[in-house]
Design a protein around this motif. Structure first.
Motif, short mmCIF file in Angstrom:
data_model
loop_
_atom_site.label_atom_id
_atom_site.label_comp_id
_atom_site.label_asym_id
_atom_site.label_seq_id
_atom_site.Cartn_x
_atom_site.Cartn_y
_atom_site.Cartn_z
N THR A 114 0.80 -1.22 0.00
CA THR A 114 0.00 0.00 0.00
C THR A 114 0.84 1.28 0.00
OG1 THR A 114 -1.72 -1.19 1.20
CG2 THR A 114 -1.86 1.20 1.23
N ILE A 115 1.98 1.25 0.65
CA ILE A 115 2.85 2.42 0.74
C ILE A 115 4.01 2.34 -0.24
CG2 ILE A 115 4.42 3.72 2.23
CD1 ILE A 115 1.55 4.12 3.01
N LYS A 116 4.74 1.25 -0.22
CA LYS A 116 5.99 1.15 -0.97
C LYS A 116 5.80 1.10 -2.48
CE LYS A 116 8.48 -1.25 2.75
NZ LYS A 116 9.17 -2.50 3.14
N LEU A 304 0.93 11.28 2.04
CA LEU A 304 1.55 10.09 2.63
C LEU A 304 1.26 10.02 4.13
CD1 LEU A 304 3.40 7.63 2.31
CD2 LEU A 304 5.35 9.15 2.70
N THR A 305 1.33 11.15 4.80
CA THR A 305 1.06 11.20 6.24
C THR A 305 -0.38 10.79 6.53
OG1 THR A 305 2.71 12.93 6.60
CG2 THR A 305 0.98 12.69 8.28
N THR A 306 -1.31 11.30 5.74
CA THR A 306 -2.73 10.94 5.90
C THR A 306 -2.93 9.45 5.67
OG1 THR A 306 -3.51 13.13 5.22
CG2 THR A 306 -5.06 11.29 4.97
N LEU A 307 -2.31 8.94 4.64
CA LEU A 307 -2.44 7.52 4.30
C LEU A 307 -1.95 6.63 5.44
CD1 LEU A 307 -3.19 5.42 2.18
CD2 LEU A 307 -0.96 5.79 1.10
N LYS A 308 -0.78 6.92 5.98
CA LYS A 308 -0.23 6.12 7.07
C LYS A 308 -1.09 6.23 8.33
CE LYS A 308 4.66 6.18 5.67
NZ LYS A 308 6.02 6.65 6.04
N SER A 309 -1.57 7.43 8.61
CA SER A 309 -2.40 7.64 9.79
C SER A 309 -3.70 6.86 9.69
CB SER A 309 -2.70 9.14 9.96
OG SER A 309 -3.61 9.36 11.01
N GLU A 310 -4.34 6.89 8.52
CA GLU A 310 -5.61 6.19 8.36
C GLU A 310 -5.42 4.68 8.33
OE1 GLU A 310 -8.31 7.63 5.43
OE2 GLU A 310 -8.22 9.69 6.19
N MET A 311 -4.31 4.21 7.81
CA MET A 311 -4.02 2.78 7.86
C MET A 311 -3.92 2.30 9.30
SD MET A 311 -1.24 2.30 4.78
CE MET A 311 -0.84 0.61 5.26
N ALA A 312 -3.26 3.10 10.13
CA ALA A 312 -3.10 2.73 11.53
C ALA A 312 -4.43 2.76 12.28
CB ALA A 312 -2.11 3.68 12.20
N SER A 313 -5.23 3.80 12.05
CA SER A 313 -6.51 3.90 12.76
C SER A 313 -7.48 2.83 12.29
CB SER A 313 -7.12 5.30 12.56
OG SER A 313 -7.38 5.56 11.19
N THR A 314 -7.44 2.49 11.01
CA THR A 314 -8.32 1.44 10.49
C THR A 314 -7.92 0.09 11.06
OG1 THR A 314 -8.67 2.68 8.44
CG2 THR A 314 -9.17 0.32 8.39
N GLN A 315 -6.62 -0.15 11.16
CA GLN A 315 -6.14 -1.39 11.74
C GLN A 315 -6.63 -1.53 13.19
OE1 GLN A 315 -4.23 -3.93 10.38
NE2 GLN A 315 -4.54 -5.02 12.29
N GLU A 316 -6.61 -0.43 13.91
CA GLU A 316 -7.07 -0.45 15.29
C GLU A 316 -8.57 -0.74 15.37
OE1 GLU A 316 -7.23 2.54 19.19
OE2 GLU A 316 -6.22 3.17 17.35
N LEU A 317 -9.34 -0.21 14.42
CA LEU A 317 -10.78 -0.43 14.41
C LEU A 317 -11.16 -1.84 14.01
CD1 LEU A 317 -12.17 2.81 12.70
CD2 LEU A 317 -12.67 2.06 15.02
N MET A 318 -10.46 -2.38 13.00
CA MET A 318 -10.87 -3.63 12.38
C MET A 318 -10.12 -4.85 12.90
SD MET A 318 -11.36 -2.36 8.45
CE MET A 318 -12.44 -3.71 8.01
#
Length: 342
Positions: A114-116, A304-318
């Motif tokens: 998703t990032i690289k 990029l910052t938004t993408l990483k932040s939302e990946m982390a928050s989504t992981q926490e939710l799901m």
């Protein structure tokens, strides 16, 4: 000096050697032929409408044609796979949505990183979502809904456009921040969800403002709250979730422009500048306003910052990857059992 460089290049080519262009060098004549823009959703979708809105003027700004190609399905994964597999020369770009940040948590595996495997260019804009209920609903305010949900956990159903969709994430965030439990009813897209919401088969759902606004003003559904930190100009009487008792709630899906990994910095910078120029045009703003789309225009680093932040928050939710898919099936089965009992 220039003539000596040309002579050297001619000699190298004559000897069968390659003239290597180092990434980050000047874009030169870019673009000198049409650009392919892959849209990771179906024709007529919000993503597609944004592409059609900016395409002509972006092409004019770059002095080249923009060829829009829809690659729909599977939460944008097939289209993204094609984008990342393309040559990093600026001639294949793509529009992705918030699903790009959600997919790592919603699927056991992805055919790309998703990032690289991408080069973020800019977030073009955002699409606020609205928490809604049918016009026949007894819930007049968000506080009414929350009180009922806390009194009977899991008794109130909540519809979304599919497990792991942005509308599902909006609901999961509501459950977490409000400390409630809803029964999820996933759909294959937003049209059927909206229809069932209007008829009362679904008790509550988040809808994109582009879908919700007309129905709210027509009186077929009722808006309880918006997902933004501030009230929306188009719905000034609808409070935010944050001011309605769900402290800190803020979730606004986005649409962004990406390229394959390794896109030269000069091309990335040029594309960012031209997109920002286009989304500032009066006629493009007018088209966006009809869709409830708010122009943004971030830098690649902000994207990029938004993408990483939302990946982390989504992981926490799901939780673990694949949870949303499995949970969605369980919720679908629950709905089928409920209907069979009627």
């Amino acid at each position: 000096m220039k003539s000596n460089f040309r002579l050297l290049a001619t000699c190298l080519l004559t000897l069968g050697c390659a003239v290597i262009v180092v990434p980050g060098m000047a874009a030169g004549s870019y673009p000198d032929h049409p650009i392919r823009l892959i849209v990771t959703s179906a024709p007529g979708s919000g993503l597609d409408l944004v592409a059609r809105a900016i395409g002509p003027d972006l092409g004019a700004a770059l002095k080249q044609s923009i060829v829009v190609e829809n690659k729909a399905g599977a939460a944008g994964i097939p289209g993204t796979r094609d984008i990342v597999a393309s040559k990093a020369d600026g001639y294949t770009l793509g529009l992705v949505s918030s699903n790009h940040a959600i997919n790592p948590s919603a699927h056991v595996s992805l055919p790309y990183d998703t990032i690289k495997d991408i080069t973020p260019v800019t977030i073009i804009g955002t699409v606020p979502v609205v928490l809604t209920v049918p016009k026949s609903s007894p819930f007049r305010t968000l506080r009414d809904l929350l009180a009922a949900a806390k009194a009977k956990p899991g008794a109130i159903n909540f519809g979304s456009s599919g497990p792991g969709s942005a509308l599902d994430i909006a609901g999961l965030m509501l459950e977490k921040k409000a400390h409630i439990k809803l029964m999820h009813i996933p759909y294959r897209g937003g049209n059927a969800l909206t229809t069932d919401l209007m008829s009362g088969q679904v008790q509550t759902a988040f809808l994109a403002i582009s879908t919700a606004e007309a129905q709210i003003k027509a009186g077929t559904i009722r808006a309880l709250a918006v997902s933004t930190l501030e009230r929306l100009p188009s719905l000034p009487n609808v409070p935010t979730l944050n001011e309605s008792g769900v402290a800190g709630y803020h979730y606004v899906p986005w649409i962004g422009l990406i390229g394959p990994a390794g896109l030269p910095a000069s091309i990335t910078k040029l594309l960012q500048a031209k997109v920002h120029q286009v989304i500032g045009l009066k006629k493009v703003k007018a088209q966006f306003a009809v869709q409830g789309f708010n122009p943004s225009g971030t830098s690649p680093q902000e994207f990029l910052t938004t993408l990483k932040s939302e990946m982390a928050s989504t992981q926490e939710l799901m939780g673990n990857p694949g949870l949303a898919r499995n949970d969605g099936q369980a919720r679908t089965d629950a709905r089928a059992n409920k209907q069979a009992a009627r």
